[in-house]
Write a protein that holds these residues in place. Structure first.
Motif, short mmCIF file in Angstrom:
data_model
loop_
_atom_site.label_atom_id
_atom_site.label_comp_id
_atom_site.label_asym_id
_atom_site.label_seq_id
_atom_site.Cartn_x
_atom_site.Cartn_y
_atom_site.Cartn_z
N PHE A 91 109.59 -28.60 76.52
CA PHE A 91 108.89 -27.42 76.01
C PHE A 91 107.46 -27.82 75.72
CE2 PHE A 91 107.43 -24.50 72.70
CZ PHE A 91 107.83 -23.28 73.20
N GLY A 92 106.55 -27.43 76.61
CA GLY A 92 105.14 -27.74 76.41
C GLY A 92 104.50 -26.74 75.45
N MET A 93 104.12 -27.16 74.28
CA MET A 93 103.59 -26.24 73.27
C MET A 93 102.32 -25.53 73.73
SD MET A 93 104.13 -28.25 69.64
CE MET A 93 103.12 -27.03 68.78
N HIS A 94 101.56 -26.19 74.58
CA HIS A 94 100.26 -25.63 74.97
C HIS A 94 100.31 -24.93 76.32
CE1 HIS A 94 98.72 -29.11 72.29
NE2 HIS A 94 99.01 -28.05 71.57
N TYR A 147 94.31 -24.12 72.63
CA TYR A 147 94.86 -24.92 73.72
C TYR A 147 95.63 -24.05 74.71
CZ TYR A 147 93.78 -28.78 70.52
OH TYR A 147 93.13 -29.64 69.68
N ASN A 148 96.39 -23.09 74.22
CA ASN A 148 97.12 -22.20 75.13
C ASN A 148 96.15 -21.35 75.94
OD1 ASN A 148 100.31 -21.83 75.09
ND2 ASN A 148 99.69 -22.60 73.07
N ALA A 149 95.07 -20.88 75.30
CA ALA A 149 94.08 -20.08 76.02
C ALA A 149 93.43 -20.87 77.14
CB ALA A 149 93.02 -19.57 75.04
N ILE A 150 93.03 -22.10 76.84
CA ILE A 150 92.34 -22.90 77.85
C ILE A 150 93.31 -23.34 78.94
CG2 ILE A 150 91.14 -25.09 78.22
CD1 ILE A 150 89.75 -24.67 75.58
N SER A 175 82.12 -33.34 74.94
CA SER A 175 83.20 -34.20 74.47
C SER A 175 84.46 -33.40 74.18
CB SER A 175 82.77 -34.97 73.21
OG SER A 175 82.43 -34.07 72.17
N LEU A 176 84.29 -32.16 73.70
CA LEU A 176 85.45 -31.31 73.45
C LEU A 176 86.17 -31.00 74.76
CD1 LEU A 176 87.19 -29.43 71.67
CD2 LEU A 176 85.54 -27.63 72.15
N VAL A 177 85.41 -30.61 75.79
CA VAL A 177 86.02 -30.30 77.07
C VAL A 177 86.73 -31.52 77.64
CG1 VAL A 177 85.50 -29.73 79.49
CG2 VAL A 177 84.45 -28.41 77.63
N GLN A 216 93.99 -34.05 76.96
CA GLN A 216 95.16 -33.62 76.19
C GLN A 216 96.04 -32.67 76.99
OE1 GLN A 216 94.28 -32.31 72.28
NE2 GLN A 216 96.35 -31.70 71.78
N LEU A 217 95.42 -31.75 77.73
CA LEU A 217 96.17 -30.73 78.45
C LEU A 217 96.45 -31.12 79.90
CD1 LEU A 217 94.26 -27.56 77.19
CD2 LEU A 217 96.33 -28.59 76.22
N ASP A 218 95.79 -32.19 80.36
CA ASP A 218 95.94 -32.66 81.74
C ASP A 218 95.55 -31.56 82.73
OD1 ASP A 218 96.45 -34.54 83.69
OD2 ASP A 218 98.57 -33.97 83.91
#
Length: 291
Positions: A114-117, A149-152, A177-179, A185-187
């Motif tokens: 279950f991927g939370m993002h 994270y879900n939006a992106i 740096s955020l991107v 994190q999201l791969d």
């Protein structure tokens, strides 16, 4: 399909009104946009469009679909305003982290992944959104977390309202740096389609800050507090506010509408999406424009 999230680390820069006005700009050009607002605060996109009227626990909502507990079909969540389809926010968004973590724990206990993002993306794909809509816009909160994270993860692209100030400069400087962190994190690869300076007063310091922005800047929007406050008061886009609630036309406000139209065309061109019936930028319907 064109998909992007409006995002800014700095609060109060006009992120939600930008998302709303770009959605209407896409719609008035003949495209079919879907907006997914994910901000649990009261001053959200659902409130701006006047569809923030049922947040009771008993109603179906997006969070229930994200944790695999829907009470109905995804299409039944959708409301339509000014040619834009919207999935209204719900109070359950305030506890999205806890709901997703609980579902993740239960899934792992059963030997399931279950991927939370990735849950928003799953919901949208299962609902056939990429095949049904031309444009997807997510409007997450400024803070990092599962909403953002879900939006992106669902859109993979950003449109960034920028405050042309030292605060805005810091937000832009931190964006790279955020991107990069989100990509790790999201791969997924995350692109920046546009930076949209808002509140520009043409000072020397502001011009310097604009020159430092490395992302595409299709338009620079001036200080429009009265126009945007009017949108919130009347619960509508800037296009409808100028058309229906201004007794006289102000040229600088008409130019702001034209800017939203041109930004929408810029974003569409990034994925070779051609709007079937784009209006002249800023043009309002002839039958309701005052002489």
């Amino acid at each position: 399909m064109l998909a992007y999230s409006t995002y800014s680390e700095a609060g109060g820069v006009g992120k939600t009104t930008t998302a709303a006005n770009l959605a209407v700009a896409h719609a008035r050009a003949g495209l079919k946009p879907l907006v997914i607002p994910l901000d649990p605060q009261d001053g959200d996109l659902s409130r701006l469009f006047g569809v923030d009227d049922d947040r009771t626990e008993s109603v179906d909502n997006l969070v229930r679909h994200m944790i695999r507990r829907p009470k109905g079909e995804f299409d039944d969540l959708v409301r339509t305003v000014e040619g834009v389809d919207i999935v209204p926010e719900h109070n359950m968004l305030s506890d999205l982290t806890e709901y997703l973590q609980r579902e993740k724990d239960q899934a792992e206990a059963m030997g399931e992944a279950f991927g939370m993002h990735a849950q928003l993306l799953r919901v949208l794909r299962e609902a056939g959104v990429p095949e049904t809509y031309d444009v997807l816009i997510c409007d997450p909160p400024a803070t990092e977390g599962p909403h953002l994270y879900n939006a992106i993860h669902a859109t993979r692209s950003l449109a960034i309202p920028v405050e042309p100030s030292a605060k805005g400069r810091a937000a832009v400087e931190g964006l790279e740096s955020l991107v990069a962190g989100l990509e790790d994190q999201l791969d997924v690869e995350v692109g920046v389609l546009a930076a949209i300076p808002i509140g520009f007063k043409n000072t020397r310091d502001q011009r310097t800050i604009l020159d430092e922005i490395e992302y595409p800047v299709p338009e620079v929007i001036g200080e429009r507090a009265s126009l945007m406050e009017g949108c919130w008061m009347q619960q509508c886009s800037a296009f409808r506010y100028v058309r229906d609630h201004r007794e006289r036309r102000r040229e600088y406000e008409l130019e702001t509408l034209a800017q939203f139209d041109r930004i929408a065309r810029h974003l569409e061109s990034s994925v070779d999406l051609e709007a079937p019936n784009p209006p002249e930028p800023g043009e309002l319907e002839p039958e309701v424009v005052s002489a």
